[in-house]
Each structure stands twice: as C-alpha cells, then as structure tokens.
Design a protein around this motif. Structure first.
Motif, short mmCIF file in Angstrom:
data_model
loop_
_atom_site.label_atom_id
_atom_site.label_comp_id
_atom_site.label_asym_id
_atom_site.label_seq_id
_atom_site.Cartn_x
_atom_site.Cartn_y
_atom_site.Cartn_z
N PHE A 377 0.81 -1.22 0.00
CA PHE A 377 0.00 0.00 0.00
C PHE A 377 0.84 1.27 0.00
O PHE A 377 0.43 2.28 -0.59
N MET A 378 2.01 1.25 0.64
CA MET A 378 2.81 2.48 0.73
C MET A 378 3.23 3.00 -0.65
O MET A 378 3.06 4.19 -0.95
N PRO A 379 3.77 2.18 -1.55
CA PRO A 379 4.07 2.71 -2.89
C PRO A 379 2.82 3.02 -3.70
O PRO A 379 2.81 3.93 -4.53
N LEU A 380 1.73 2.27 -3.46
CA LEU A 380 0.49 2.55 -4.16
C LEU A 380 -0.04 3.93 -3.79
O LEU A 380 -0.43 4.73 -4.66
N SER A 381 -0.05 4.25 -2.51
CA SER A 381 -0.55 5.55 -2.06
C SER A 381 0.39 6.68 -2.43
O SER A 381 -0.04 7.82 -2.60
N TRP A 382 1.69 6.39 -2.54
CA TRP A 382 2.65 7.44 -2.87
C TRP A 382 2.40 8.02 -4.25
O TRP A 382 2.52 9.22 -4.48
N GLY A 383 2.03 7.17 -5.21
CA GLY A 383 1.81 7.65 -6.56
C GLY A 383 0.63 8.59 -6.68
O GLY A 383 0.58 9.41 -7.60
N ILE A 384 -0.35 8.49 -5.79
CA ILE A 384 -1.54 9.35 -5.85
C ILE A 384 -1.69 10.13 -4.55
O ILE A 384 -2.80 10.40 -4.10
N ARG A 385 -0.56 10.51 -3.97
CA ARG A 385 -0.60 11.18 -2.66
C ARG A 385 -1.34 12.51 -2.71
O ARG A 385 -2.03 12.87 -1.74
N GLU A 386 -1.23 13.22 -3.82
CA GLU A 386 -1.93 14.51 -3.91
C GLU A 386 -3.44 14.32 -4.01
O GLU A 386 -4.20 15.17 -3.56
N TRP A 451 12.96 3.28 -0.24
CA TRP A 451 13.35 4.07 0.92
C TRP A 451 14.47 5.06 0.57
O TRP A 451 14.45 6.21 1.01
N ARG A 452 15.41 4.62 -0.25
CA ARG A 452 16.55 5.48 -0.59
C ARG A 452 16.12 6.66 -1.45
O ARG A 452 16.58 7.79 -1.25
N HIS A 453 15.24 6.43 -2.41
CA HIS A 453 14.81 7.50 -3.30
C HIS A 453 13.49 8.15 -2.86
O HIS A 453 13.02 9.08 -3.54
N GLU A 454 12.90 7.63 -1.77
CA GLU A 454 11.63 8.14 -1.25
C GLU A 454 10.55 8.14 -2.34
O GLU A 454 9.75 9.07 -2.47
N GLY A 455 10.54 7.09 -3.15
CA GLY A 455 9.50 6.93 -4.16
C GLY A 455 9.85 7.44 -5.53
O GLY A 455 9.17 7.10 -6.50
N HIS A 456 10.88 8.27 -5.66
CA HIS A 456 11.23 8.84 -6.96
C HIS A 456 11.99 7.82 -7.81
O HIS A 456 12.32 6.73 -7.37
N LYS A 457 12.25 8.22 -9.06
CA LYS A 457 13.02 7.41 -10.03
C LYS A 457 12.38 6.04 -10.27
O LYS A 457 13.06 5.04 -10.47
N GLY A 458 11.06 6.00 -10.23
CA GLY A 458 10.34 4.76 -10.51
C GLY A 458 10.39 3.72 -9.43
O GLY A 458 9.91 2.60 -9.62
N SER A 459 10.96 4.03 -8.26
CA SER A 459 11.09 3.04 -7.20
C SER A 459 9.74 2.65 -6.61
O SER A 459 9.55 1.50 -6.21
N ALA A 460 8.80 3.57 -6.56
CA ALA A 460 7.47 3.24 -6.02
C ALA A 460 6.75 2.24 -6.90
O ALA A 460 6.15 1.27 -6.43
N LYS A 461 6.83 2.46 -8.20
CA LYS A 461 6.16 1.56 -9.13
C LYS A 461 6.76 0.15 -9.07
O LYS A 461 6.05 -0.86 -9.12
N LYS A 462 8.08 0.08 -8.97
CA LYS A 462 8.74 -1.23 -8.93
C LYS A 462 8.41 -1.98 -7.64
O LYS A 462 8.20 -3.19 -7.66
N LEU A 463 8.37 -1.28 -6.53
CA LEU A 463 8.02 -1.95 -5.27
C LEU A 463 6.58 -2.42 -5.28
O LEU A 463 6.27 -3.51 -4.78
N PHE A 464 5.70 -1.64 -5.86
CA PHE A 464 4.29 -2.04 -5.92
C PHE A 464 4.14 -3.35 -6.69
O PHE A 464 3.47 -4.28 -6.24
N TRP A 465 4.77 -3.45 -7.86
CA TRP A 465 4.63 -4.67 -8.66
C TRP A 465 5.37 -5.84 -8.02
O TRP A 465 4.96 -7.00 -8.17
#
Length: 512
Positions: A377-386, A451-465
């Motif tokens: 859920f954390m990377p899922l929510s990060w992409g639509i945090r706004e 955690w290192r990029h705080e969701g940037h550089k596509g890390s959120a999407k990769k963790l979600f999948w």
C-alpha cells in the motif's frame, strides 16, 4: 548529397540538408531574383511550375545525381525539416552576385508565420507509438515521472460500474453488475484466497489423512461454507465502505466512477445489499464452519467499515487498522481446519490458542498478510498522494513521506523470519525457507530503493509490482512444500504401510 556548385558551397549552412532537386530550384530562383530584383516568394506557385518545366530538360543531370545517392536510409524528417525551407520562408533570400559574391536582401512580411509557429507535420501511427514509448521511458527515468499529479487506472469496481452504465437503467444485467461492483471483486478474491491457503496447509493429524491420497480428508462442505461466508462478509464490508465515502471517491481518479458516485444504485439498495451479505455470510460461517470463524468474519466487517474507513479522515494509523483487517482471513481459514480436528470442546481457545502450539501456523500466516499490506500500500498511495491530500484522507504518503518509505522497508524485512517460522512450526518443509528466499530478497531490494529515493526514479512503481507478485508466489511455494505431503505421495506410490494410522487404531482398540 551536395551539388558541385561553388555558390552553394559558399552557402553550405543554407543547403546542407536539402535534396538535389530543392538545391536546383533554389539556385534557379536565386539567379532570377538577382537579375530581376523580384520580391516574390521563393516557393510560389508560378516558380514551382517553371521549375517543373525545366526539370524535364535536366533528365541527364538528375540521373547523374541519382547515381551518387547514398545507399543508407534517410531519416523521417530529412526532406521536411531542413534549413532551406526555413531560410526561404519570406524572411531572407540569398542570391549570388555577378562577381560570385553572395548578397542578402531582407524582405519584410506583414503576416507571415514562421516555422516555429507552424504545427509539426503529422506522424505515421507507428511513429507516434514509438515517440510515446520513448517519452514514457524518459519520464520513468526522471524524477518528474513520479510527480504528485500522476494518476492511476480505475479499480475493478469502477470498471464494472462503467460496464454497467452501458446497459439500460431497468435491465437485470445492469443491476447485477452494479451490485458486483459494490463488493470490490478483486479485493474479495484476495481475501478468499488468503483464507483458503491456510485451510489447505493445516497439518491434519494422521487419523484424518488418507494413506492412498496426498490430500487431507478435510470436509469439502466445510470448505464450501468457508468460501461462501468469507466472500459475503468481504462484500458486506466493501459495500459499507463505499456507502460511507461516496464524496471522497468522487475526488479520486481510481474511484470516481464507482456505482454510488455515478448513482447507478440507490443508497437504500446498497444498504440492503450490505446487510444481506453480512447476515448471510456470518450465518454460513456459524452453521457451516464453527462459531469462532463466524465471530472473526463479523469482526472483520466491523473493523473495516466501522474503524478503518472513518480513521482515514482522522489519522494515518488507519493503515495499521487496515493491515489487521487483512490478517484476519488467514486466521479464519486456520480455525476452520482446526475445528474439524479438535479433540476437546472446540472453543476459540482451542482453535486459536492451543496449548500444544498447533495454532502457531495460523498466526504466522496472519502476520504475513499483516506485514504484506505495507510494502503493497505504501508505494500505491505514494503515486496518488496529492489525490489523497485533496480528498482529505490522512495517509503517510503525503503527511510524512520519509516515514512512509521507512515503514515499507521495515515490514518487507520480516518475511524472511516469518517463512522460517512456518518451517519451524511444522507447516511446511525446511526447503520452503530456501525457495522463498529469492522472492523475499527481491521485495527487500525494491523496498530499499523505495526508501533510498523516497519513491522517486520509478522506485514506487517497482516496489508495488514486486509486492503484487510476492504474495501469490509465497503462497504457491508453501502449498507445494506442505509438511509431509510428498512423503504421503511417496507412500501411496510405493505402497509402504503407514505406521501412524496403525498405532492410532491399536490405541483405540485397547481403549475399547
């Protein structure tokens, strides 16, 4: 190709990317402009007609020029985007003088659009697709790709509601699709599977196992009631969730086409659906399985609809409450199997807190589902945090992004000891610890990047999948390496006697 004409060589910057036909016309027009001092446009209709008339007289020159054409493939914009057309667009005309020098005459234009103002030429469909893929790859590798304005595809409920809206308002198909959309079908399927896997992995005692088959002889009727009751309880909780927050769903991309937002169903019909599913589902678990499982199913409805949903507007602690809701279905499956092999009164203490430690496997599965919610859920929510922020939902993705990444990493690390615990508890073979290690380390690796990029550089999407694939792989590996399953298969193939069953029946005869 470059025509061997000295004036053109002097103007290499002008004709460096024009074809031989264009350079021939440009030379003809420049010579005529120098002789007549005309201010007509270079590529007027009359000029083109005169140039086409002279082209028939230069067939030999054209053939000689074609003989020296390069054999490589020209780029798509070679004959379109060249400096010749930009220079002779009415802004300046270059013409060689009589002495061989080059003179430039400026011509003002009243209302002339420059090349930059003109729309880009339409590309072929495959060129547009290639450009879109290149742009997507560039966006994925840049920090701007994870901008808070990013949106997600509609969920299953929204897709079903959109399909239902295409049917007539009074049709049965529209109503059934709308009610199915209320149940959040994908989430309900995940809940049911998370209950069925622990049920199948329960270590059945020897007197309940058949020596001729590898599968335990748990009641298929119990499994049917467990599946039906869990499905209905999940549908009731999800319908109550949608009833509570239609205004919030309307503000988010993923949920703004849900049935209650689009008014495909009335509030009264949705309430009747939720109550009916809750009552029938709890009743099926009570009479078809056991009271402990029915209590857990009713508790899940209360936690999801009565605590998790309202807490989303109050505090980020709602994520932990939602994780508890996800951890209860495995306990339901484990308690359903334990109820069939109970030797005492079969109360909730024996099913969930057995003194011999047989209930430890159920709690380990519950812990796996509880921990899995966070790296999912954390990377899922990060992409639509706004969108969460605009809807007024308190999520760590926007209230504390750094903690959001730390929580995802922290809970991704616990899967390794939990898988070892299943082996130690006798639920799976010890080989499960080895086979589950690669997928656990993959999840940890993606969580570290998140955690290192705080969701940037596509890390959120990769963790979600990674989380999407992690849970089913873990469950399938556990099912394939259930404790004692392959030994029973070997005995059934070879025909070896089962000593445990003989001992049990001997004890029974002595007691009689």
């Amino acid at each position: 190709m470059r025509p061997p004409i000295s004036p053109l060589r002097l103007q290499r910057g002008i004709f460096e990317n024009a074809c031989w036909q264009c350079t021939e016309r440009a030379l003809l027009r420049a010579e005529r402009g120098a002789a007549t001092k005309s201010s007509a446009r270079f590529f007027s209709k009359s000029t083109l007609s005169r140039a086409s008339a002279t082209r028939s007289n230069s067939t030999a020159a054209a053939a000689a020029a074609a003989a020296v054409l390069p054999t490589h493939r020209f780029k798509a914009g070679y004959f379109v985007s060249n400096s010749l057309l930009a220079r002779f667009n009415g802004t300046q005309v270059a013409s060689p003088s009589v002495e061989g020098s080059v003179s430039t005459t400026q011509e003002p234009r009243v209302a002339t659009a420059t090349t930059a103002d003109r729309p880009a030429p339409d590309l072929l469909p495959h060129r547009r697709r290639q450009a879109a893929r290149r742009k997507a790859a560039e966006d994925a590798s840049s920090p701007e790709s994870d901008a808070p304005t990013a949106t997600m595809a509609p969920d299953a409920s929204s897709l079903l509601a959109a399909a239902a809206a295409r049917h007539p308002a009074d049709s049965l198909r529209r109503k059934l699709s709308s009610f199915l959309s209320l149940s959040k079908p994908r989430l309900t399927v995940l809940v049911v599977l998370s209950a069925m896997v622990p049920y199948a992995l329960y270590p059945v005692p020897a007197f309940l196992s058949s020596a001729a088959t590898a599968a335990p002889s748990l009641s298929p009727l119990t499994l049917l009631f467990l599946t039906t009751g869990t499905t209905l309880c999940s549908a009731a909780a999800n319908a109550l969730n949608m009833l509570y927050e239609p205004d919030t769903d309307a503000k988010m991309t993923r949920t703004r086409t849900r049935p209650l937002v689009r008014r495909l169903l009335s509030t009264r019909a949705a309430v009747a659906f939720a109550i009916g599913c809750g009552v029938v589902g709890t009743g099926a678990l009570y009479w078809g399985v056991n009271p402990t499982v029915a209590f857990l199913g009713a508790t899940n409805i209360v936690l999801y609809a009565g605590m998790y949903t309202p807490l989303k507007r109050i505090s980020a602690i709602n994520t932990w409450v939602g994780a508890i809701v996800g951890g209860i279905p495995p306990l339901m499956g484990w308690a359903a199997a334990a109820g069939e092999s109970a030797t005492a009164d079969g109360t909730w203490r024996e099913l969930l807190f057995a003194s011999d430690g047989s209930s430890l496997g159920g709690w380990l599965f519950a812990a796996i589902l509880f921990a899995w919610q966070f790296p999912h859920f954390m990377p899922l929510s990060w992409g639509i945090r706004e969108e969460y922020k605009a809807a007024g939902l308190k999520m760590l993705a926007w209230t504390n992004p750094a903690r959001n990444a730390r929580v995802a990493l922290r809970y991704s690390l616990v899967f390794i000891p939990l898988c070892l615990g299943l082996c130690a508890a006798g639920v799976t073979e010890w080989s499960f610890a080895l086979t589950s290690a690669p997928v656990n380390l993959w999840l940890v690796n993606e969580a570290v990047k998140f955690w290192r990029h705080e969701g940037h550089k596509g890390s959120a999407k990769k963790l979600f999948w990674a989380s999407v694939w992690h849970l089913p792989v873990i469950m399938v590996l556990a099912l394939a390496q259930k404790k004692g399953m392959w030994s029973r298969v070997w005995r059934s193939v070879v025909g070896e006697p089962v000593e445990e069953e003989d001992e049990f029946f001997d004890d029974g005869e002595d007691a009689a």
